[in-house]
Design a protein around this motif. Structure first.
Motif, PDB file in Angstrom:
ATOM      1  N   ASP A  97      48.050  24.995  64.839  1.00 34.86           N
ATOM      2  CA  ASP A  97      49.485  25.250  64.682  1.00 34.86           C
ATOM      3  C   ASP A  97      50.092  25.770  65.977  1.00 34.86           C
ATOM      4  O   ASP A  97      51.215  25.391  66.352  1.00 34.86           O
ATOM      5  CB  ASP A  97      49.705  26.265  63.561  1.00 34.86           C
ATOM      6  CG  ASP A  97      49.418  25.689  62.184  1.00 34.86           C
ATOM      7  OD1 ASP A  97      49.333  26.479  61.226  1.00 34.86           O
ATOM      8  OD2 ASP A  97      49.297  24.453  62.068  1.00 34.86           O
ATOM      9  N   GLU A 112      49.024  25.203  69.024  1.00 34.20           N
ATOM     10  CA  GLU A 112      49.090  24.086  69.983  1.00 34.20           C
ATOM     11  C   GLU A 112      50.266  23.166  69.656  1.00 34.20           C
ATOM     12  O   GLU A 112      50.978  22.726  70.563  1.00 34.20           O
ATOM     13  CB  GLU A 112      47.780  23.310  69.947  1.00 34.20           C
ATOM     14  CG  GLU A 112      47.726  22.164  70.942  1.00 34.20           C
ATOM     15  CD  GLU A 112      46.395  21.438  70.895  1.00 34.20           C
ATOM     16  OE1 GLU A 112      45.450  21.969  70.269  1.00 34.20           O
ATOM     17  OE2 GLU A 112      46.308  20.352  71.469  1.00 34.20           O
ATOM     18  N   GLU A 113      50.480  22.889  68.366  1.00 36.92           N
ATOM     19  CA  GLU A 113      51.594  22.023  67.980  1.00 36.92           C
ATOM     20  C   GLU A 113      52.927  22.685  68.297  1.00 36.92           C
ATOM     21  O   GLU A 113      53.873  22.027  68.750  1.00 36.92           O
ATOM     22  CB  GLU A 113      51.493  21.702  66.487  1.00 36.92           C
ATOM     23  CG  GLU A 113      52.661  20.900  65.924  1.00 36.92           C
ATOM     24  CD  GLU A 113      52.723  19.479  66.462  1.00 36.92           C
ATOM     25  OE1 GLU A 113      53.693  18.777  66.170  1.00 36.92           O
ATOM     26  OE2 GLU A 113      51.779  19.064  67.190  1.00 36.92           O
ATOM     27  N   GLU A 114      53.006  23.998  68.088  1.00 34.33           N
ATOM     28  CA  GLU A 114      54.246  24.715  68.398  1.00 34.33           C
ATOM     29  C   GLU A 114      54.565  24.620  69.884  1.00 34.33           C
ATOM     30  O   GLU A 114      55.706  24.359  70.273  1.00 34.33           O
ATOM     31  CB  GLU A 114      54.116  26.189  67.990  1.00 34.33           C
ATOM     32  CG  GLU A 114      55.340  27.015  68.333  1.00 34.33           C
ATOM     33  CD  GLU A 114      55.169  28.479  67.977  1.00 34.33           C
ATOM     34  OE1 GLU A 114      54.504  29.203  68.753  1.00 34.33           O
ATOM     35  OE2 GLU A 114      55.685  28.897  66.929  1.00 34.33           O
ATOM     36  N   ARG A 125      53.583  22.315  71.968  1.00 32.23           N
ATOM     37  CA  ARG A 125      53.930  20.932  72.298  1.00 32.23           C
ATOM     38  C   ARG A 125      55.380  20.632  71.924  1.00 32.23           C
ATOM     39  O   ARG A 125      56.132  20.043  72.714  1.00 32.23           O
ATOM     40  CB  ARG A 125      52.992  19.973  71.558  1.00 32.23           C
ATOM     41  CG  ARG A 125      53.164  18.514  71.969  1.00 32.23           C
ATOM     42  CD  ARG A 125      52.313  17.603  71.108  1.00 32.23           C
ATOM     43  NE  ARG A 125      52.826  17.530  69.755  1.00 32.23           N
ATOM     44  CZ  ARG A 125      53.829  16.753  69.366  1.00 32.23           C
ATOM     45  NH1 ARG A 125      54.433  15.974  70.235  1.00 32.23           N
ATOM     46  NH2 ARG A 125      54.226  16.741  68.109  1.00 32.23           N
ATOM     47  N   LEU A 126      55.792  21.054  70.729  1.00 31.57           N
ATOM     48  CA  LEU A 126      57.156  20.787  70.287  1.00 31.57           C
ATOM     49  C   LEU A 126      58.169  21.525  71.152  1.00 31.57           C
ATOM     50  O   LEU A 126      59.211  20.962  71.525  1.00 31.57           O
ATOM     51  CB  LEU A 126      57.318  21.205  68.821  1.00 31.57           C
ATOM     52  CG  LEU A 126      56.690  20.283  67.777  1.00 31.57           C
ATOM     53  CD1 LEU A 126      56.846  20.872  66.390  1.00 31.57           C
ATOM     54  CD2 LEU A 126      57.332  18.902  67.825  1.00 31.57           C
ATOM     55  N   HIS A 159      62.222  16.923  66.788  1.00 28.12           N
ATOM     56  CA  HIS A 159      61.752  15.551  66.648  1.00 28.12           C
ATOM     57  C   HIS A 159      62.868  14.547  66.936  1.00 28.12           C
ATOM     58  O   HIS A 159      62.658  13.521  67.581  1.00 28.12           O
ATOM     59  CB  HIS A 159      61.198  15.328  65.237  1.00 28.12           C
ATOM     60  CG  HIS A 159      59.856  15.950  65.023  1.00 28.12           C
ATOM     61  ND1 HIS A 159      58.732  15.533  65.686  1.00 28.12           N
ATOM     62  CD2 HIS A 159      59.465  16.978  64.220  1.00 28.12           C
ATOM     63  CE1 HIS A 159      57.699  16.263  65.310  1.00 28.12           C
ATOM     64  NE2 HIS A 159      58.113  17.140  64.414  1.00 28.12           N
TER      65      HIS A 159
END
Length: 578
Positions: A183, A185-187, A189-190, A120
């Motif tokens: 989760d 998908e978020e992984e 993306r990050l 982030h």
């Protein structure tokens, strides 16, 4: 008049206001529980404010100022406690000080150092070299007992009256699956954000079990899907070389990908041996460090806290059970194996055919595809094709030998039991807690085959590639795989099975499986055995085995100089030796 002013707002703006109101209501409910720094970060990323300011003139400088505000929130909490209203009042008083202090420095301005940061915090920044490490870590895992979906659906995990693992109810499986997909998908993306921070060189690093290269799964290691996405199937990727460069093309742009596999076997070829030099030992050519004039007095060690819960694989527990000291040298210190000593056979008695491990691995792969209901040996062409995919040269005799192994198993009573089972799963994963109620450390692993038989009992089958050399299979199991058998049985009993048979099939003698049965009454005794081993690992007790032998000790890193036994003991054969 409620809502009259909202009706006068244009439709697009009204939608934005409604979405913001919903977001703000949720954040307001969290405001008392989350640190101000976290609230700021959530607001910035959820609204896309960071991307918006990056698109403006001086975007990187503006984003650096936002990070400075977040650091200010963290420092305020450390000194004054968690008080959102107090921080807002404090931040207002900082306006004049901010004006005198000037802009926040960019993350990379004039900095000649390695920066450690979260993904982030790296958003919006770029660096010549970026290293994304620890990609072999497993997901946090676990879900709360109560799940509530966006559509109002409710899911529960209920504890059975008789004990055991919780049972999903209502919409729990669907909601947990939706969270798993979100989760994942978020992984992705990050990690996309992290990997696109590099301008020149991107380094991706992580540890995994290279003997099986796990398939991507929810909660699994990011490395499992990243390697496949960037470089291809890992079994094929490292089939010919452990350190090589691939030529790839993305969106019409050429890219070179270096693939390096660091294992104990490649030490000195891929990873230099100097990398394992203990801390404090000077490298060749480094100046010597002067010794202190007086010895230091070491303080008393602190009282050991209770170890934090962690995952313990059954292979780790089995290795610990065989020899705690070897477990310490290999898994904690990371020492490489000793080269194996010369074989006991006299010159001229070389074994013919494939290497035993290669032969066992090919036989194992063939058995994974056998149809238990209509078992037949594989065609010779299929065996040859499998060997070619694994980069193994086989003779006609090797092919017939492998077909005979599968054929012997196909005719065995064990195969008949699998054919008659109600359900069969191959390469099935399991995990169970060492403490009642689902707390404490987890034991996890995989079984080759697990079948549910009529009446609800389970049959677990494990294929073994060991060379028996005339030894009794039951004795080999008791010596080398007793802990694994206990873990398998306990996993099935914890899953609610009234009875479980654990069967080991030695591929050298597939028609003579060794089977041991357990019932629910054995669960407490089995758990105590596993807990005693886990307690030894968590308490860091690494004792030397009381049964040294050649099969266990030949390649141990401590055999030559660190072990308390002489090589007369450690190189003696297990059957008929000392």
């Amino acid at each position: 008049e409620g809502g009259s002013w909202l009706d006068a707002v244009p439709r697009d703006d009204r939608g934005r206001l409604e979405r913001f109101a919903a977001f703000f209501a949720g954040e307001r409910a969290r405001a008392e529980r989350l640190p101000p720094e976290t609230l700021l970060e959530r607001a910035i990323t959820a609204t896309g404010y960071d991307l918006a300011i990056l698109a403006r003139t001086g975007g990187e400088r503006r984003l650096a100022n936002l990070r400075k505000l977040m650091r200010l929130a963290r420092e305020y909490e450390h000194s004054e406690g968690r008080d959102l209203r107090g921080f807002l009042d404090f931040a207002v008083t900082q306006d004049l000080a901010e004006a005198r202090e000037g802009e926040a420095a960019l993350e990379s301005d004039g900095l000649d150092a390695v920066r450690l940061m979260t993904i982030h915090r790296a958003k919006g920044l770029e660096f010549p070299v970026v290293c994304v490490a620890d990609l072999g870590r497993q997901g946090a895992g676990g879900r709360p007992r109560l799940l509530i979906g966006h559509d109002g659906a409710v899911g529960l995990r209920l504890a059975p009256l008789g004990g055991g693992d919780a049972v999903p109810a209502l919409a729990y499986d669907r909601l947990a699956g939706e969270e798993d997909r979100a989760d994942a998908e978020e992984e992705r993306r990050l990690l996309y954000v992290a990997m696109t921070r590099a301008r020149e060189t991107l380094i991706l690093s992580g540890g995994t079990d290279v003997s099986r290269w796990p398939e991507p799964r929810a909660g699994g290691a990011p490395l499992d899907w990243i390697v496949r996405a960037i470089a291809g199937e890992p079994h094929e990727l490292f089939a010919q070389a452990t350190d090589h460069v691939l030529e790839r093309n993305w969106d019409g742009r050429a890219a070179r990908v270096r693939c390096a596999l660091n294992t104990a076997a490649t030490l000195g070829a891929v990873l230099p041996r100097q990398a394992l030099r203990p801390e404090g030992v000077p490298r060749p050519g480094a100046p010597a460090t002067a010794l202190p004039k007086a010895p230091k007095v070491m303080p008393a060690p602190p009282v050991r806290a209770r170890p934090a819960p962690q995952r313990l694989s059954y292979t780790a527990l089995q290795a610990y059970a065989r020899c705690g000291y070897r477990f310490y040298l290999q898994r904690l210190l990371g020492l490489p194996d000793e080269p194996p000593p010369p074989p006991l056979e006299a010159p001229g008695e070389d074994r013919e055919g494939l290497d035993p491990l290669v032969r066992g691995g090919l036989a194992h792969a063939l058995l994974e595809t056998i149809d238990f209901a209509r078992p037949e040996p594989p065609a010779a062409e299929a065996v040859t094709a499998l060997a070619e995919r694994h980069g193994v040269a086989v003779t006609a005799g090797d092919v017939e030998d492998l077909r005979a192994i599968v054929g012997a198993f196909a005719r065995s009573p064990l195969c008949e039991r699998l054919a008659a089972a109600d359900a069969v799963r191959r390469e099935a994963g399991f995990a169970f807690s060492l403490e009642p109620g689902g707390g404490g450390s987890l034991v996890n692993g995989f079984v080759d085959v697990i079948a549910t038989e009529p009446g609800g009992g389970r049959l677990i089958v494990d294929y073994k590639t060991d060379r028996l050399d005339g030894a009794d299979p039951a004795e080999v199991l008791d010596r080398d795989y007793s802990t694994q058998r206990v873990v398998y049985a306990l996993a099935a009993l914890r899953d609610g099975a009234p009875r479980v048979d654990v069967a080991y099939c030695f591929l050298e003698r597939p028609g003579e499986p060794v089977v041991r049965g357990y019932t629910a009454a054995d669960a407490d005794a089995l758990l105590e055995q596993v807990v005693s081993l886990a307690r030894g690992v968590l308490d860091e007790r690494y004792e030397v085995t009381d049964r040294p032998h050649r099969e266990l000790c030949a390649t141990c890193p401590g055999r030559r100089a660190l072990c308390s036994y002489s090589e007369e003991r450690t190189l003696a054969p297990a059957n008929g030796g000392h």
